[in-house]
Structure formats: structure tokens, C-alpha cells
Design an enzyme around this catalytic site. Structure first.
Site, PDB file in Angstrom:
ATOM      1  N   ASN A   1      14.135  -7.618  -2.414  1.00  0.00           N
ATOM      2  CA  ASN A   1      13.024  -7.906  -3.050  1.00  0.00           C
ATOM      3  C   ASN A   1      12.485  -9.285  -3.424  1.00  0.00           C
ATOM      4  O   ASN A   1      11.450  -9.814  -3.269  1.00  0.00           O
ATOM      5  CB  ASN A   1      13.043  -7.105  -4.266  1.00  0.00           C
ATOM      6  CG  ASN A   1      12.376  -5.467  -3.913  1.00  0.00           C
ATOM      7  OD1 ASN A   1      12.329  -5.310  -2.572  1.00  0.00           O
ATOM      8  ND2 ASN A   1      12.198  -4.649  -4.653  1.00  0.00           N
TER       9      ASN A   1
ATOM     10  N   HIS B   1      12.983  -4.610 -18.287  1.00  0.00           N
ATOM     11  CA  HIS B   1      12.759  -3.489 -17.675  1.00  0.00           C
ATOM     12  C   HIS B   1      14.247  -2.675 -17.022  1.00  0.00           C
ATOM     13  O   HIS B   1      14.077  -2.744 -15.987  1.00  0.00           O
ATOM     14  CB  HIS B   1      11.803  -3.456 -16.703  1.00  0.00           C
ATOM     15  CG  HIS B   1      11.361  -2.217 -16.164  1.00  0.00           C
ATOM     16  ND1 HIS B   1      10.793  -1.065 -16.822  1.00  0.00           N
ATOM     17  CD2 HIS B   1      11.075  -1.871 -14.770  1.00  0.00           C
ATOM     18  CE1 HIS B   1      10.505  -0.032 -15.851  1.00  0.00           C
ATOM     19  NE2 HIS B   1      10.642  -0.457 -14.740  1.00  0.00           N
TER      20      HIS B   1
ATOM     21  N   VAL C   1       4.822  -5.995 -10.112  1.00  0.00           N
ATOM     22  CA  VAL C   1       5.411  -4.514 -10.606  1.00  0.00           C
ATOM     23  C   VAL C   1       6.852  -4.327  -9.790  1.00  0.00           C
ATOM     24  O   VAL C   1       7.457  -3.608 -10.268  1.00  0.00           O
ATOM     25  CB  VAL C   1       4.564  -3.409  -9.812  1.00  0.00           C
ATOM     26  CG1 VAL C   1       4.806  -2.133 -10.273  1.00  0.00           C
ATOM     27  CG2 VAL C   1       3.083  -3.919 -10.463  1.00  0.00           C
TER      28      VAL C   1
ATOM     29  N   ALA D   1       0.716  -1.368   0.008  1.00  0.00           N
ATOM     30  CA  ALA D   1      -0.048   0.167  -0.039  1.00  0.00           C
ATOM     31  C   ALA D   1       0.879   1.156  -0.020  1.00  0.00           C
ATOM     32  O   ALA D   1       0.598   2.422   0.466  1.00  0.00           O
ATOM     33  CB  ALA D   1      -0.813   0.136   1.247  1.00  0.00           C
ATOM     34  N   GLY D   2       2.017   1.084  -0.818  1.00  0.00           N
ATOM     35  CA  GLY D   2       2.972   2.273  -0.558  1.00  0.00           C
ATOM     36  C   GLY D   2       2.404   3.138  -2.143  1.00  0.00           C
ATOM     37  O   GLY D   2       1.356   3.212  -2.373  1.00  0.00           O
ATOM     38  N   ASN D   3       3.476   3.939  -2.369  1.00  0.00           N
ATOM     39  CA  ASN D   3       3.282   4.721  -3.699  1.00  0.00           C
ATOM     40  C   ASN D   3       2.651   4.002  -4.863  1.00  0.00           C
ATOM     41  O   ASN D   3       1.544   4.697  -5.174  1.00  0.00           O
ATOM     42  CB  ASN D   3       4.695   5.302  -4.183  1.00  0.00           C
ATOM     43  CG  ASN D   3       4.965   6.444  -3.209  1.00  0.00           C
ATOM     44  OD1 ASN D   3       4.025   6.862  -2.524  1.00  0.00           O
ATOM     45  ND2 ASN D   3       6.315   6.792  -3.048  1.00  0.00           N
TER      46      ASN D   3
ATOM     47  N   ARG E   1       6.145   6.551 -21.559  1.00  0.00           N
ATOM     48  CA  ARG E   1       7.224   7.469 -21.368  1.00  0.00           C
ATOM     49  C   ARG E   1       7.682   7.961 -22.782  1.00  0.00           C
ATOM     50  O   ARG E   1       7.604   9.140 -23.174  1.00  0.00           O
ATOM     51  CB  ARG E   1       8.307   7.102 -20.572  1.00  0.00           C
ATOM     52  CG  ARG E   1       7.904   7.118 -18.933  1.00  0.00           C
ATOM     53  CD  ARG E   1       9.016   6.584 -18.109  1.00  0.00           C
ATOM     54  NE  ARG E   1       8.697   6.931 -16.784  1.00  0.00           N
ATOM     55  CZ  ARG E   1       9.226   5.942 -15.941  1.00  0.00           C
ATOM     56  NH1 ARG E   1      10.095   4.748 -16.144  1.00  0.00           N
ATOM     57  NH2 ARG E   1       8.725   6.261 -14.650  1.00  0.00           N
TER      58      ARG E   1
HETATM   59  P1  NAD Z   1       6.755   1.950  -1.560  1.00  0.00           P
HETATM   60  O1  NAD Z   1       8.026   1.662  -0.480  1.00  0.00           O
HETATM   61  O2  NAD Z   1       6.169   3.401  -1.423  1.00  0.00           O
HETATM   62  O3  NAD Z   1       5.727   0.701  -1.197  1.00  0.00           O
HETATM   63  C1  NAD Z   1       6.246  -0.766  -1.138  1.00  0.00           C
HETATM   64  C2  NAD Z   1       5.177  -1.204   0.036  1.00  0.00           C
HETATM   65  O4  NAD Z   1       5.332  -2.627   0.198  1.00  0.00           O
HETATM   66  C3  NAD Z   1       5.335  -0.586   1.532  1.00  0.00           C
HETATM   67  O5  NAD Z   1       4.061  -0.062   1.843  1.00  0.00           O
HETATM   68  C4  NAD Z   1       5.769  -1.846   2.283  1.00  0.00           C
HETATM   69  O6  NAD Z   1       5.351  -1.869   3.803  1.00  0.00           O
HETATM   70  C5  NAD Z   1       5.041  -2.881   1.403  1.00  0.00           C
HETATM   71  N1  NAD Z   1       5.475  -4.376   1.693  1.00  0.00           N
HETATM   72  C6  NAD Z   1       7.121  -4.658   2.089  1.00  0.00           C
HETATM   73  N2  NAD Z   1       6.869  -5.888   2.231  1.00  0.00           N
HETATM   74  C7  NAD Z   1       5.634  -6.423   2.252  1.00  0.00           C
HETATM   75  C8  NAD Z   1       5.317  -7.833   2.293  1.00  0.00           C
HETATM   76  N3  NAD Z   1       5.821  -8.559   2.520  1.00  0.00           N
HETATM   77  N4  NAD Z   1       3.819  -7.705   2.379  1.00  0.00           N
HETATM   78  C9  NAD Z   1       2.930  -6.707   2.008  1.00  0.00           C
HETATM   79  N5  NAD Z   1       3.657  -5.481   1.886  1.00  0.00           N
HETATM   80  C10 NAD Z   1       4.809  -5.353   1.966  1.00  0.00           C
HETATM   81  O7  NAD Z   1       7.420   1.363  -2.825  1.00  0.00           O
HETATM   82  P2  NAD Z   1       6.650   1.832  -4.399  1.00  0.00           P
HETATM   83  O8  NAD Z   1       7.396   3.275  -4.695  1.00  0.00           O
HETATM   84  O9  NAD Z   1       5.153   1.637  -4.274  1.00  0.00           O
HETATM   85  O10 NAD Z   1       7.467   0.851  -5.209  1.00  0.00           O
HETATM   86  C11 NAD Z   1       7.081  -0.302  -5.137  1.00  0.00           C
HETATM   87  C12 NAD Z   1       7.763  -1.435  -6.114  1.00  0.00           C
HETATM   88  O11 NAD Z   1       7.458  -1.213  -7.251  1.00  0.00           O
HETATM   89  C13 NAD Z   1       9.281  -1.269  -5.827  1.00  0.00           C
HETATM   90  O12 NAD Z   1      10.073  -2.326  -6.126  1.00  0.00           O
HETATM   91  C14 NAD Z   1       9.662  -0.390  -7.198  1.00  0.00           C
HETATM   92  O13 NAD Z   1      11.054  -0.568  -7.656  1.00  0.00           O
HETATM   93  C15 NAD Z   1       8.462  -0.883  -8.151  1.00  0.00           C
HETATM   94  N6  NAD Z   1       8.353  -0.242  -9.368  1.00  0.00           N
HETATM   95  C16 NAD Z   1       8.171  -0.706 -10.394  1.00  0.00           C
HETATM   96  C17 NAD Z   1       8.053  -0.185 -11.727  1.00  0.00           C
HETATM   97  C18 NAD Z   1       7.865  -0.902 -12.741  1.00  0.00           C
HETATM   98  O14 NAD Z   1       7.529  -0.229 -13.819  1.00  0.00           O
HETATM   99  N7  NAD Z   1       7.462  -2.416 -12.938  1.00  0.00           N
HETATM  100  C19 NAD Z   1       7.689   1.194 -11.241  1.00  0.00           C
HETATM  101  C20 NAD Z   1       7.704   1.709 -10.421  1.00  0.00           C
HETATM  102  C21 NAD Z   1       8.173   1.023  -9.136  1.00  0.00           C
END
Ligand code: NAD
Length: 310
Positions: A96, A176, A119, A11-13, A152
Site C-alpha cells: 500500500n 488505528h 483511509v 472505487a472498491g468497497n 464501533r
Molecule cells: P477494495 O479492494 O474493495 O478497493 C480498493 C480499490 O483501490 C480497488 O478498486 C483498486 O482497483 C483500487 N486501486 C488500487 N490501486 C490504485 C491506484 N493506484 N489508483 C486508483 N485506484 C487504485 O478495498 P476496500 O475494502 O475499499 O479498502 C480500501 C483500503 O481501505 C484498504 O487499504 C483497507 O485496509 C482500508 N480500510 C481502512 C479503514 C480505516 O478505518 N481507515 C477501514 C476499512 C478499510
């Protein structure tokens, strides 16, 4: 409104933004799950309370309890660390892989019939992790990156030409990472290839900016992008929920396709209610093929690292 059940893990960004866009699109019933107590519950309640204003029913719950995800049609995995300035996506692998492993075990237990959209980064390696740990049929395991990377690219083309981005269609392949493979000759403005509209130097500059699009945001923001990534996830989920057969670049399992030899990598795919319904094989020219092979070998190296870590 669709009755599909969509679980978003993390539930992060990216996760919260995905939930909010999906709610606005009336994509279905949404479960937002995080390990941090109160985080998913609080954000889900806030989003549900926006429903009366935004015109959607507040069918969003937040939880730390996997049993609430039972019966999900789609599970989106966004849990994991995100990049900070100076980091590559590959730097996230060791941490990760453990997070995506644990989450995938829960997906297999609680949502055995779901279609999984990964993701978390490094993307193709995390899709591989989810595929291996869940043991799900390969057509039910997908990664979101190509929709973002091509968006993009299309945005930069629209800025350069001063035309509506709605008229631009682009496709991008490979892993990616910085070695992703944009395909300018297949990128069009209302059917006109951009190679007819822009000189090579300009196209090369746009390609380079698209390849570095992730780090451009990280350097500005201090952490990784989320509005466009979340929009990319919703686009894929929508194709599955609506069984629309949309053609989208996604990380999917390729065996004989593109001579990939059994790995998850970005290629154009047809998405429908069963997941990946078809992989579209393009005839790449020699230069594109060479670039794709570089990307493919990088993706395979990371998958081998995952094998050692799991
Ligand atoms: P973030 O830190 O805002 O959110 C990640 C969330 O995951 C946190 O709230 C954390 O508490 C939760 N989390 C961690 N371990 C967990 C678990 N075992 N069970 C449930 N929740 C858990 O990060 P973000 O900015 O939301 O990015 C998330 C991921 O997406 C990152 O790995 C980032 O690199 C990736 N990302 C990928 C793309 C893409 O194009 N594929 C684009 C942007 C970000």
C-alpha cells in the site's frame, strides 16, 4: 447542495460506499477514480441513476483519468489492498505504501489545494506517506480511523445498555491498530459517563471488542468493513465542506501536542474549511498515557518503515 468538488480514489468497497453516502448527503460534485478501467465509470453511473429515486442530483462521474480531478477541494484516498482473514493491517504496508505514493504524487500534481483524507491501511503510516509525498501543509492531511473506531465503541455501549446510540458520545485515541486507546471515562450517555453505568469488567470487554472490531468483520466477511468506514469519511468531509468545526478523532500531525514528536496519530481535532483547525489536548491519566505511548511507538515504527520504502 454544496458545490465542493470531492475526489474519491479507489472505487472498491470503501470508495464506492463513500461516494454513495456522500451523494445522498448532497455533499458536492463527486469524482470516483480507479485504475481498473470501467469500474469507477460503471459504479458512478449506477449511483447517478439512483439520484432521481433517492432525491439527489447525479453529479457523480467515474474515471481513470486524473485530469478530471483538477480543482478538487477534498481528495479521499481509499486505494490499496484490504485485509483478508489472518492478516494484520501492518501486513499491507509494503504494497500500500507504493499505491499511496503513486496516488499522492497525482494528488500533488492535479489537486494541489486539496485537503486529503486517507483511509488506506495501515492508516497512520499511509497518512504519513501522503503527507511526505504531497508535501502539503500538515493541516491539510488527515486520516480516518478514530471516527470509525469510536463509532464501533459507541455501538457496543448502546447494545450493552439498551439505549439509543444517538445519545452516546465517545472518544478514542492512538494509532488505528489493536493498541488503540478507547477512553471510557470520557464516553457518555447524554452526559453521563459510562463508568457510572457499567462495571469495569463489562467496560473492559467492550474496549477489547472495539479494539478487535476490524478483524471481527474481516473474519465474518472475508474482507474488511466498508459501511461504517465510509460513514466515517463522509462525517469528516462534511465537517470540512460545511466548515462546521466538528470535533472528531482523526489521525493528524502532532508535534508538541501529546509530546508526539512529529507523527500522524489519532487525537481529537477540530475540522473546518482549512482542514485541521485545532488539536484538542486532553489531560490523560497515567494509565491512558501509558497506553497512548505504546500506540505512539508502534505508529513511529511503521513511519520509519515507510521512510525505508519510499
Ligand atoms: P477494495 O479492494 O474493495 O478497493 C480498493 C480499490 O483501490 C480497488 O478498486 C483498486 O482497483 C483500487 N486501486 C488500487 N490501486 C490504485 C491506484 N493506484 N489508483 C486508483 N485506484 C487504485 O478495498 P476496500 O475494502 O475499499 O479498502 C480500501 C483500503 O481501505 C484498504 O487499504 C483497507 O485496509 C482500508 N480500510 C481502512 C479503514 C480505516 O478505518 N481507515 C477501514 C476499512 C478499510
Amino acid at each position: 447542495m454544496s458545490n465542493a468538488k470531492i475526489t474519491i480514489v479507489g472505487a472498491g468497497n470503501v470508495g464506492a460506499t463513500t461516494a454513495h453516502i456522500a451523494a445522498g448527503f448532497k455533499l458536492g460534485r463527486i469524482v470516483l477514480l480507479d485504475i481498473v478501467k470501467g469500474l469507477a465509470e460503471g459504479k458512478a453511473l449506477d449511483m447517478a441513476e439512483a439520484g432521481p429515486v433517492q432525491g439527489y442530483d447525479g453529479r457523480i462521474i467515474g474515471t481513470t483519468d486524473w485530469s478530471k480531478t483538477e480543482g478538487s477541494d477534498i481528495v479521499v484516498i481509499t486505494s490499496g489492498l484490504a485485509r483478508k482473514p489472518g492478516m494484520s493491517r501492518d501486513d499491507l504496508l509494503a504494497k500500500n505504501v507504493q499505491i499511496v505514493k503513486e496516488v499522492s504524487q497525482n494528488v500533488a500534481k492535479f489537486c494541489p489545494d486539496s485537503i486529503v483524507i486517507v483511509v488506506s491501511n495501515p492508516l497512520d503510516a499511509m497518512v504519513y506517506t501522503a503527507g511526505k509525498v504531497t508535501g502539503f501543509p500538515k493541516k491539510r492531511i488527515l486520516g480516518m480511523a478514530g471516527v470509525l473506531d469510536s463509532a464501533r465503541f459507541c455501538h457496543f455501549v448502546s447494545l450493552e445498555l439498551g439505549v439509543s446510540s444517538k445519545d452516546i458520545r465517545g472518544i478514542l485515541m492512538g494509532g488505528h491498530g489493536d493498541d488503540m486507546v478507547p477512553l471510557p471515562r470520557l464516553t457518555t450517555v447524554s452526559g453521563i459517563p459510562i463508568t457510572e453505568l457499567l462495571d469495569k469488567q463489562t467496560i473492559d470487554r467492550i474496549v477489547e471488542r472495539a479494539r478487535k472490531g476490524g478483524i471481527e468483520i474481516v473474519d465474518l466477511l472475508g474482507s474488511s468493513a466498508y459501511y461504517a468506514p465510509a460513514a466515517g469519511v463522509v462525517k469528516m468531509a462534511e465537517a470540512i465542506v460545511d466548515d462546521s468545526k466538528a470535533v472528531l478523532p482523526c489521525s493528524v500531525f502532532c508535534q508538541t501536542e501529546y509530546n508526539a514528536g512529529g507523527c500522524f496519530v489519532g487525537v481529537p481535532a477540530v475540522l473546518g474549511k482549512t482542514g485541521v483547525e485545532k488539536i484538542i489536548e486532553l489531560k490523560l491519566n497515567a494509565e491512558e498515557r501509558a497506553q497512548f505511548d505504546v500506540s505512539l511507538s508502534h505508529v513511529k515504527e511503521l513511519a520509519a518503515k515507510v521512510d525505508r520504502l519510499l
